[in-house]
Design an enzyme around this catalytic site. Structure first.
Site, PDB file in Angstrom:
ATOM      1  N   SER A  27     -19.978   2.392  11.660  1.00 56.38           N
ATOM      2  CA  SER A  27     -19.125   1.472  12.411  1.00 56.38           C
ATOM      3  C   SER A  27     -17.754   1.400  11.731  1.00 56.38           C
ATOM      4  CB  SER A  27     -19.796   0.100  12.524  1.00 56.38           C
ATOM      5  OG  SER A  27     -19.178  -0.687  13.493  1.00 56.38           O
ATOM      6  N   ASP A  61     -23.042   2.378  23.574  1.00 51.99           N
ATOM      7  CA  ASP A  61     -22.505   1.510  22.519  1.00 51.99           C
ATOM      8  C   ASP A  61     -21.246   0.788  23.009  1.00 51.99           C
ATOM      9  OD1 ASP A  61     -21.508   0.336  20.224  1.00 51.99           O
ATOM     10  OD2 ASP A  61     -21.704   2.127  18.988  1.00 51.99           O
ATOM     11  N   HIS A  96     -25.078   0.729  19.812  1.00 49.48           N
ATOM     12  CA  HIS A  96     -24.507   0.625  18.476  1.00 49.48           C
ATOM     13  C   HIS A  96     -25.560   0.598  17.378  1.00 49.48           C
ATOM     14  CE1 HIS A  96     -21.010  -0.073  15.967  1.00 49.48           C
ATOM     15  NE2 HIS A  96     -21.624  -1.063  15.362  1.00 49.48           N
TER      16      HIS A  96
END
Length: 697
Positions: free
Chosen positions: A549, A635, A670
């Site tokens: 991320s 995501d 995600h």
């Protein structure tokens, strides 16, 4: 010598240049076409993805599978090891709340949690929600939990079956186990019951995946009739809804990464307009906990950079009535706080280590709960009831399995409730955990937590997986992680670099790694690699970097800045297309993220700051090491096209022959796979790449 041999020809993404001009500066993006124009709808129905985009992602997956084919047996072995360290039929220690105690359990072979309750002091367990049953027939399934009503008759439970983080809520009769007709779509994942158990409040996600509205739902009525309680007009703010332990108030929490605002609704009048506590003031944060006749407020107001705790009467919560209870102590960061009938407690961090402080509300006497290891993690769980002297906390270190304690705040007695079991066996004495400090470019010292076997040679020959994050003030705890033991047992040094951008050394550590100081994050990580090489914990030729991320942005940045110092790089759901994303205010997280990175739409200076480090924009003609990028098709946080575009550009620009791999999970978002064992398969894949790069297979 490269670990990758006889690979097929990699995919070459078509170049379709798109020019964008801002502040008189023009940029051309060859791979902008990989961003699906219908991404909002596609997150809910992936079948409508543009066939050309799908074909490219599937070609990348095929190339990645070919490159990793010789790790299949290794991945199976890693998965078996990691699964063997998990107690499959595990259950939590139930938490007492009124006549019942609530907990979760897993069954042997099960992927999803089961939720249960039993009589307060023990007895037969009643299953409330079987996650494995609800998961049947779904390629992705994630539960958001179950929240029981104050009278314990009903529960709200939520699920996401696409990975897009749009949760559906249902209402279950906890006595019969039957779901009512109520179905609430596109929520943030949970709800807060009114005390009478006849209605609840929830957050709705809009078409751009932003939590912009709070609704009040009456059980038994359709969602279309729900009452709008509050709407946040500023797209730059997140919003959530919660409740107090005493069930006296509903809290509406509005915030971005540096500014807070609360509005409250008394549960004695559910139709009341939400009452503003303190208006948002840029840079001022606050969090609320009810303490009977007062609210306790954790805030950085008044230059309290590392936060302090104040109190205010519940009937007069405005800022002019706030007064200090726990004063600001520079260098001692207060992380969170909780209030109970006779005690105020908080978790703080000083010199990089956490401790829990307990304060007697009547006498003001304070004492600390702390431990003696060089690096460790504490988790403050508190209690589900207000009138209690007993709270719960967890403790672990890189070598010590997690331990769960009940703690009596009056007698100061610790009761060990549970120690994490490692069925396949674990001897802490076989491992070493250390906290070392790497000198940074500007004289700061970056904490680095290490884990390795006692018999690992520290002569520069050991491979190392170096993990980093460094954003949003998030601290990476030095807690027990059974997965990384598979690396340590293969001779790896497992390292966590506690770089700027987190709050590991206080709030200033966060400030020094954001906005115009963002590059400190990247330089700190490289400094950690330099130190580990210099002190012969490993060597540059053996370091595999990993981050996900915002930590994936870190991976992209260090790949551009110092590719020669890393043998390989793993970037999970990497936020690498920073400039384009921050210029696209339709994306879910863009407006709320501007306080963290800058607003390149309005500010030329911030545009140039981001452009100077944005990994995608700074890919150059240089020999990159082997890189593995991982994305999720649905995501909403880091959209799939960021790693896809990055990999396409890296492969086009690199002057070396190391493979650049992209793995897109076509059924997840995600967080990757949703099941506990499915997630282990993903970790085994990433570790397989690291071990292959290190030449250990």
């Amino acid at each position: 010598m490269s670990a990758f041999k006889n690979l097929p020809t990699p995919p070459a993404a078509a170049k379709k240049p798109v020019t964008d001009t801002r502040h008189g500066i023009s940029r051309s993006d060859d791979y902008a076409w990989l961003r699906a124009d219908n991404w909002q709808a596609m997150f809910k129905d992936t079948k409508i993805l543009d066939p050309e985009i799908r074909a490219y992602l599937e070609a990348e997956n095929a190339y990645m599978n070919a490159a990793m084919a010789d790790t299949k047996e290794l991945q199976k072995a890693l998965f078996a090891e990691m699964k063997g360290r998990i107690k499959e039929d595990d259950s939590s220690v139930p938490v007492k709340d009124g006549p019942f105690a609530y907990g979760t359990l897993y069954v042997t072979g099960g992927e999803q949690p089961h939720y249960f309750r039993e009589a307060r002091n023990g007895g037969e367990r009643k299953l409330l929600l079987n996650g494995d049953k609800e998961n049947e027939g779904k390629s992705y399934f994630r539960l958001s939990g179950i929240d029981h009503s104050t009278d314990h008759s009903h529960g709200i439970w939520g699920y996401d079956d696409k990975g897009s983080e749009y949760f559906t809520l249902k209402v279950r009769n906890l006595e019969t186990g039957e779901d009512l007709a109520d179905v609430i779509e596109n929520t943030g994942g949970g709800g807060v019951w009114a005390p009478d158990g006849k209605s609840f409040f929830y957050t709705l996600q809009d078409e751009n995946h932003r939590p912009s509205k709070i609704f009040h739902h009456v059980v038994g009525t359709p969602q279309s009739e729900d009452r709008l309680v509050y709407e946040e007009e500023d797209s730059g703010f997140f919003m959530g809804v919660g409740g107090s332990l005493l069930d006296d108030y509903i809290f509406i929490d509005i915030h971005d990464h540096e500014t807070s605002e609360y509005r409250i609704i008394p549960t004695s009048d559910l139709m009341a307009e939400p009452k503003l506590v303190a208006a948002r003031d840029t840079g001022i944060e606050y969090e609320m906990a009810e303490g009977g006749d007062v609210f306790y407020i954790l805030t950085n107001d008044g230059d309290a950079k590392d936060f302090k705790i104040m109190e205010t009467p519940v009937d007069k919560p405005a800022k002019e009535n706030w007064r200090d209870v726990v004063v600001h102590k520079p260098g001692t960061l207060i992380l969170n706080h909780m209030a109970y009938a006779r005690h105020l407690i908080w978790l703080e961090r000083k010199d990089g280590l956490p401790r829990i402080i307990v304060r007697d509300r009547r006498s003001g006497e304070e004492h600390a709960i702390a431990f003696d290891e060089e690096a460790y993690s504490l988790g403050l769980q508190g209690a589900a009831e207000y009138d209690t002297d007993v709270i719960r906390f967890s403790y672990s270190s890189m070598t010590t399995p997690s331990q769960l304690y009940d703690y009596n705040m009056v007698t100061r007695e610790r009761t060990l409730l549970k120690t994490q079991e490692v069925p396949s066996g674990h001897n802490p004495d076989d491992y070493v955990t250390r906290r070392v400090f790497a000198p940074a470019w500007d004289g700061e010292h970056v904490p680095v937590t290490l884990l390795y076997r006692k018999d690992t040679p520290l002569d520069g020959s050991a491979p190392c997986l170096l993990y980093g994050y460094g954003a949003y003030g998030i601290t990476i705890p030095a807690g027990f992680n059974t997965n990384c033991l598979s690396l340590a047992d293969r001779g790896f040094v497992y390292a966590i670099a506690h770089i700027r951008g987190g709050k590991d050394k206080g709030f200033a550590w966060y400030e020094d790694g954001k906005m115009d100081k963002k590059t400190n994050t990247f330089k700190d990580f490289i400094a950690a690699a330099d130190y580990l090489n210099q002190e012969k914990f490993t060597s540059y030729a053996k370091i595999i970097a990993e981050g996900g991320s915002a930590g994936g942005m870190l991976m992209g940045a260090i790949a551009n800045m110092a590719p020669e110092k890393f043998a390989g790089i793993i970037a999970a759901v990497p936020f690498v297309d920073v400039l384009n994303t921050m210029l696209d205010d339709t994306l879910p997280l863009t407006p709320p993220e501007w306080p963290e990175w800058g607003n390149p739409i309005d500010s030329k200076e911030e545009y140039e700051q981001i452009a100077a480090y944005s990994p995608y924009d700074n890919v150059g003609e240089k020999p990159y090491p082997p890189i593995l990028a991982l994305g999720g098709l649905t995501d909403p946080r880091v959209t799939y096209w960021e790693p896809a575009k990055w990999v396409a550009k890296l492969r086009d620009k690199t002057t070396g022959d190391a493979p650049i791999l992209l793995k897109t999970n076509m059924d997840a978002g995600h967080g990757g796979a949703s099941g506990r064992f499915q997630r282990l398969e993903e970790i085994a894949f990433e570790y397989g790449f690291a071990i292959k790069v290190a030449g250990k297979i």
